[in-house]
Design a protein around this motif. Structure first.
Motif, PDB file in Angstrom:
ATOM      1  N   MET A   1       0.871  -1.281  -0.260  1.00  0.00           N
ATOM      2  CA  MET A   1      -0.026   0.060   0.046  1.00  0.00           C
ATOM      3  C   MET A   1       0.971   1.155   0.028  1.00  0.00           C
ATOM      4  SD  MET A   1      -2.956   0.960   2.657  1.00  0.00           S
ATOM      5  CE  MET A   1      -3.016   2.582   3.384  1.00  0.00           C
ATOM      6  N   ALA A   2       0.230   2.146  -0.709  1.00  0.00           N
ATOM      7  CA  ALA A   2       1.148   3.615  -0.837  1.00  0.00           C
ATOM      8  C   ALA A   2       1.299   4.364   0.512  1.00  0.00           C
ATOM      9  CB  ALA A   2       0.700   4.402  -1.910  1.00  0.00           C
ATOM     10  N   SER A   3       2.273   4.674   0.747  1.00  0.00           N
ATOM     11  CA  SER A   3       2.368   5.579   2.166  1.00  0.00           C
ATOM     12  C   SER A   3       1.449   6.769   2.060  1.00  0.00           C
ATOM     13  CB  SER A   3       3.929   5.846   2.512  1.00  0.00           C
ATOM     14  OG  SER A   3       4.625   6.319   1.378  1.00  0.00           O
ATOM     15  N   PRO A   4       1.104   7.389   3.243  1.00  0.00           N
ATOM     16  CA  PRO A   4       0.164   8.439   3.165  1.00  0.00           C
ATOM     17  C   PRO A   4       0.885   9.728   2.544  1.00  0.00           C
ATOM     18  CG  PRO A   4       0.638   7.882   5.459  1.00  0.00           C
ATOM     19  CD  PRO A   4       1.261   6.879   4.509  1.00  0.00           C
ATOM     20  N   MET A   5      -0.022  10.553   1.792  1.00  0.00           N
ATOM     21  CA  MET A   5       0.586  11.624   1.264  1.00  0.00           C
ATOM     22  C   MET A   5       0.698  12.912   2.419  1.00  0.00           C
ATOM     23  SD  MET A   5      -1.958  11.923  -2.191  1.00  0.00           S
ATOM     24  CE  MET A   5      -1.722  13.307  -2.357  1.00  0.00           C
ATOM     25  N   ARG A   6       1.953  13.420   2.488  1.00  0.00           N
ATOM     26  CA  ARG A   6       2.236  14.353   3.318  1.00  0.00           C
ATOM     27  C   ARG A   6       2.378  15.899   2.481  1.00  0.00           C
ATOM     28  NH1 ARG A   6       7.304  12.949   5.886  1.00  0.00           N
ATOM     29  NH2 ARG A   6       6.842  14.641   7.205  1.00  0.00           N
ATOM     30  N   SER A   7       2.362  16.836   3.323  1.00  0.00           N
ATOM     31  CA  SER A   7       2.320  18.279   2.802  1.00  0.00           C
ATOM     32  C   SER A   7       3.942  18.505   2.433  1.00  0.00           C
ATOM     33  CB  SER A   7       1.854  19.229   3.962  1.00  0.00           C
ATOM     34  OG  SER A   7       2.230  20.435   3.266  1.00  0.00           O
ATOM     35  N   LEU A   8       4.255  19.135   1.525  1.00  0.00           N
ATOM     36  CA  LEU A   8       5.670  19.276   1.071  1.00  0.00           C
ATOM     37  C   LEU A   8       6.231  20.242   2.350  1.00  0.00           C
ATOM     38  CD1 LEU A   8       8.043  19.322  -0.838  1.00  0.00           C
ATOM     39  CD2 LEU A   8       6.782  21.293  -2.200  1.00  0.00           C
ATOM     40  N   LEU A   9       5.581  20.947   2.722  1.00  0.00           N
ATOM     41  CA  LEU A   9       5.816  21.943   3.513  1.00  0.00           C
ATOM     42  C   LEU A   9       6.299  21.394   5.137  1.00  0.00           C
ATOM     43  CD1 LEU A   9       3.167  24.814   3.205  1.00  0.00           C
ATOM     44  CD2 LEU A   9       5.630  24.897   2.641  1.00  0.00           C
ATOM     45  N   ALA A  10       6.032  19.846   5.065  1.00  0.00           N
ATOM     46  CA  ALA A  10       6.553  19.448   6.354  1.00  0.00           C
ATOM     47  C   ALA A  10       7.970  18.960   5.986  1.00  0.00           C
ATOM     48  CB  ALA A  10       5.963  17.899   6.442  1.00  0.00           C
TER      49      ALA A  10
END
Length: 292
Positions: A1-10
């Motif tokens: 399963m794909a890892s969850p999407m995170r904000s680039l600003l993180a």
């Protein structure tokens, strides 16, 4: 399963790398430079009338490239006048780059720089806490309104700081750009959280009209070469995709269906133009000049 999407600003480091690549691949700064050369002299024509000191506030000044060009136009219009240039910028890295640019520049002898490492909201809160209301002759906010929580309140606050002949200059993506198309269709799928908001020049007239503010609007043509986004595994292409979607490692973490739809969308006329085998994203900018 794909890892969850995170904000680039993180990931501030990757965000800065993607931003610098965006500047390299787009005509963003050239478009702004053309505006500064051709239109800005009229905008600032009366901001310093009868003054021995001109106070300029840069909100989200970044690394200062555009700030220094704006300051040179103010200097040219008001030779010999002292300019106090205050910069609000939350990134220590960007402030240090700004200071490098100042150190390398010539003809800045009449300009005094003060940097505040804080966000626009932190600046407003500090001023309110200190019960200070400093007035400014020129305030500019270039590509920063995406990072405020309450856009109308921010506009009204900084407008309230204008002197009687002053101007508030705002530059952000145009409501007729590919950004607007992407955000309207896919914004809700991107992991922005509350780090960033989607706002374009198309949203501002409504806010300004309801606040009863007077303004002028300009459209600046700009584009970005996103051809590398369509080359599987291309590192620069992946960085640009991160920037376009504000998502960390979008190519690796987005659900396959979302990635497929987005890549299709990026080729369409609403977002881009295909010329000589290359894909150019519509990066048009909107400029809003607000009167006191």
């Amino acid at each position: 399963m794909a890892s969850p999407m995170r904000s680039l600003l993180a990931d501030p480091d990757r965000y800065l790398r993607s931003f610098r690549l965006f500047l390299e691949r787009s005509s963003e700064h050239q478009s702004m430079q053309e505006f500064v050369e051709r239109r800005l002299p009229d905008v600032i024509a009366s901001i310093g009338n009868g003054k021995s000191t001109i106070n300029v506030l840069s909100v989200g000044g970044g690394a200062g490239e555009m700030d220094l060009q704006i300051l040179s136009k103010i200097q040219a219009r008001y030779p010999g006048v002292t300019i106090n240039n205050d910069v609000i910028e939350p990134s220590a890295d960007q402030i240090s780059k700004y200071k490098e640019h100042v150190a390398q520049a010539s003809n800045l002898e009449n300009i005094k720089f003060t940097w505040h490492r804080e966000t626009a909201y932190e600046y407003e809160s500090r001023m309110n806490a200190e019960k200070k209301t400093k007035k400014w002759d020129f305030i500019h906010m270039i590509q920063m309104l995406y990072y405020v929580k309450d856009v109308p309140a921010t506009l009204q606050y900084f407008h309230s700081l204008l002197e009687s002949q002053a101007k508030l200059l705002i530059i952000l993506v145009s409501g007729k750009s590919g950004w607007e198309t992407l955000w309207k269709k896919y914004g809700s799928s991107f992991p922005l959280g509350d780090l960033c908001c989607y706002v374009s020049s198309g949203d501002l007239p409504r806010m300004l009209d309801s606040a009863g503010l007077k303004y002028q609007l300009y459209e600046l043509p700009s584009h970005m070469d996103i051809t590398s986004c369509f080359i599987e595994g291309d590192k620069d292409g992946e960085l640009l995709l991160d920037f376009l979607t504000e998502t960390l490692d979008f190519a690796k973490t987005a659900p396959p269906e979302l990635k497929h739809q987005l890549m299709e969308e990026l080729r369409k006329p609403g977002c881009s133009e295909i010329k000589d085998g290359k894909v150019f994203f519509n990066n048009n900018l909107g400029v809003i000049v607000i009167e006191p």
